[in-house]
Scaffold this active site. Structure first.
Site, PDB file in Angstrom:
ATOM      1  N   LYS A 203       0.856  -1.174   0.000  1.00 52.51           N
ATOM      2  CA  LYS A 203       0.000   0.000   0.000  1.00 52.51           C
ATOM      3  C   LYS A 203       0.894   1.226   0.000  1.00 52.51           C
ATOM      4  O   LYS A 203       1.734   1.399   0.882  1.00 52.51           O
ATOM      5  CB  LYS A 203      -0.876  -0.024   1.252  1.00 52.51           C
ATOM      6  CG  LYS A 203      -1.758   1.189   1.405  1.00 52.51           C
ATOM      7  CD  LYS A 203      -2.750   0.959   2.528  1.00 52.51           C
ATOM      8  CE  LYS A 203      -3.565   2.190   2.810  1.00 52.51           C
ATOM      9  NZ  LYS A 203      -4.477   1.982   3.944  1.00 52.51           N
ATOM     10  N   LYS A 256      -2.313  -1.437  -3.794  1.00 55.50           N
ATOM     11  CA  LYS A 256      -3.191  -0.286  -3.662  1.00 55.50           C
ATOM     12  C   LYS A 256      -2.389   0.987  -3.714  1.00 55.50           C
ATOM     13  O   LYS A 256      -1.371   1.048  -3.020  1.00 55.50           O
ATOM     14  CB  LYS A 256      -3.887  -0.415  -2.310  1.00 55.50           C
ATOM     15  CG  LYS A 256      -4.808   0.710  -1.964  1.00 55.50           C
ATOM     16  CD  LYS A 256      -5.352   0.456  -0.596  1.00 55.50           C
ATOM     17  CE  LYS A 256      -6.144   1.663  -0.177  1.00 55.50           C
ATOM     18  NZ  LYS A 256      -6.563   1.586   1.169  1.00 55.50           N
TER      19      LYS A 256
HETATM   20  C1  PBG Z   1      -7.138   2.819   5.832  1.00 56.44           C
HETATM   21  C2  PBG Z   1      -7.626   2.784   4.449  1.00 56.44           C
HETATM   22  C3  PBG Z   1      -7.538   3.801   3.496  1.00 56.44           C
HETATM   23  C4  PBG Z   1      -8.139   3.328   2.340  1.00 56.44           C
HETATM   24  C5  PBG Z   1      -8.597   2.041   2.607  1.00 56.44           C
HETATM   25  N1  PBG Z   1      -8.235   1.721   3.920  1.00 56.44           N
HETATM   26  C6  PBG Z   1      -7.058   5.199   3.606  1.00 56.44           C
HETATM   27  C7  PBG Z   1      -5.673   5.505   3.920  1.00 56.44           C
HETATM   28  O1  PBG Z   1      -4.789   4.663   4.045  1.00 56.44           O
HETATM   29  O2  PBG Z   1      -5.444   6.693   4.065  1.00 56.44           O
HETATM   30  C8  PBG Z   1      -8.280   4.082   1.064  1.00 56.44           C
HETATM   31  C9  PBG Z   1      -9.248   3.550   0.114  1.00 56.44           C
HETATM   32  C10 PBG Z   1      -9.605   4.471  -0.998  1.00 56.44           C
HETATM   33  O3  PBG Z   1      -9.023   5.539  -1.195  1.00 56.44           O
HETATM   34  O4  PBG Z   1     -10.526   4.102  -1.720  1.00 56.44           O
HETATM   35  N2  PBG Z   1      -7.937   2.087   6.706  1.00 56.44           N
END
Ligand code: PBG
Length: 336
Positions: A203, A256
């Protein structure tokens, strides 16, 4: 002398266009297909009994527990088999205690969705940022750095409470070192050996999460997430992250965001071929296409289908996408 009928070095007998002549031939030689079974629908669950549209994500709503269960049922009727739950609690504190509360928002939603549609796979996002008053994904020390050991204890507790409330899969998204191992051990010790972990293994610290942070009220109150989420410049490090998660017991890997990271999807697919791979088509990617479509600048169906197909072609088995329901409807019609 070469005759007109024999192959020659000019390549005139090589005509890839022959396989593109009609829609039927194109369909016959199509290499990648998107199926409704590939889609995972994110649901934002909030306290209360209403439904609120998220302004930066038109067509996406925060819903009460009851509305979320009704919505999961509707999605199932379209053929969508899995949802991923994000909770927006009323009460936030420094340790994110609502994230593991028995009557926490995700726990209640998991119970209601499983009661309403037992065949829908409920995936619970396992992170603290929506539950902490500072909006960070872990427990903070006085100097505002994340305390990994206490964060892992809390994440383990959250995962067990999600499994207790009926979640079929837990999905740790905080990029905390050791999170998969800590969650695996806690699940096993609590009798949940059968609950898989879908790890957000890779991520990135991405600005494409902007709309999600509005949606889930999870923007950090200060600082950012660059101390734990990955630097967008790195790809070898992605392989290291994925390897560590596999060693700790991850059952699924995820990349992601998706669109700007399709090379990473491909590398993970090739390097770790035995695990199911998920691409997260994040909120900013959704917002971009929605906004352009609404302005009349892009053909929405065409660009959404092309984007999701690109994720599958890069090697993803599954795609988490806010477009899931519209895609399911489009897939019911024939694709040209
Ligand atoms: C954190 C989380 C995030 C997203 C999914 N889980 C946000 C982040 O890390 O700031 C982002 C998902 C999206 O932008 O669609 N629990």
């Amino acid at each position: 002398m070469s005759s007109n009928h024999s192959p020659d070095s000019s390549g005139r007998h090589q005509r890839p266009q022959r396989l593109r002549r009609t829609a039927a031939i194109r369909a016959l030689v199509r290499e990648t297909r998107l199926h409704v079974e590939d889609l995972i629908l994110p649901l934002f669950v909030e306290e209360g009994d209403g439904v609120t549209e998220i302004s930066s994500m038109p067509g996406v709503f925060r819903r009460s527990v009851a509305e979320s269960a009704a919505h999961a049922e509707q999605a199932a009727e379209l053929g969508i088999r899995a949802v991923v739950l994000f909770g927006i609690p009323k009460h936030k504190d420094a340790s994110g205690s609502q994230s593991w509360a028995e009557d926490g928002i995700v726990q209640r939603a998991a119970r209601e969705i499983k009661a309403a549609c037992p065949d829908v796979v409920v995936i619970a996002d396992t992170c603290l940022c929506e539950y902490t008053d500072h909006g960070h994904c872990g427990i903070l020390r006085d100097d505002h750095t994340i305390d990994t050991a206490s964060t892992l204890d809390v994440l383990a507790r959250v995962a067990v409470s999600q499994a207790e409330s009926g979640a079929d899969i837990v999905a740790p998204s905080g990029m905390m070192d050791g999170m998969v191992g800590a969650i695996r051990a806690a699940l096993d010790d609590s009798g949940f050996e059968q609950i898989p972990i879908m790890s957000y293994a890779v991520k990135y610290a991405s600005a494409f999460y902007g709309p999600f942070r509005d949606a889930a009220d999870g923007a950090p109150a200060f600082g950012d997430r660059r101390s734990h989420q990955m630097d967008p410049a790195n790809s070898r490090e992605a392989m290291r992250e994925a390897r560590l998660d596999i060693e700790q017991g991850a059952d699924f890997l995820m990349v992601k965001p998706a669109l700007a990271y399709l090379d990473i999807v491909r590398s993970l697919r090739d390097t770790f071929p035995s695990l199911p791979l998920v691409a997260y088509n994040v909120s900013g990617e959704y917002a971009m296409l929605k906004a352009a479509a609404r302005a009349g600048w892009l053909d929405e169906q065409a660009v959404v289908m092309e984007s999701l197909l690109g994720m599958k072609r890069a090697g993803a088995d599954l795609v988490i996408t806010y477009h899931a329901e519209e895609v399911a409807r489009w897939l019911q019609k024939t694709i040209p």
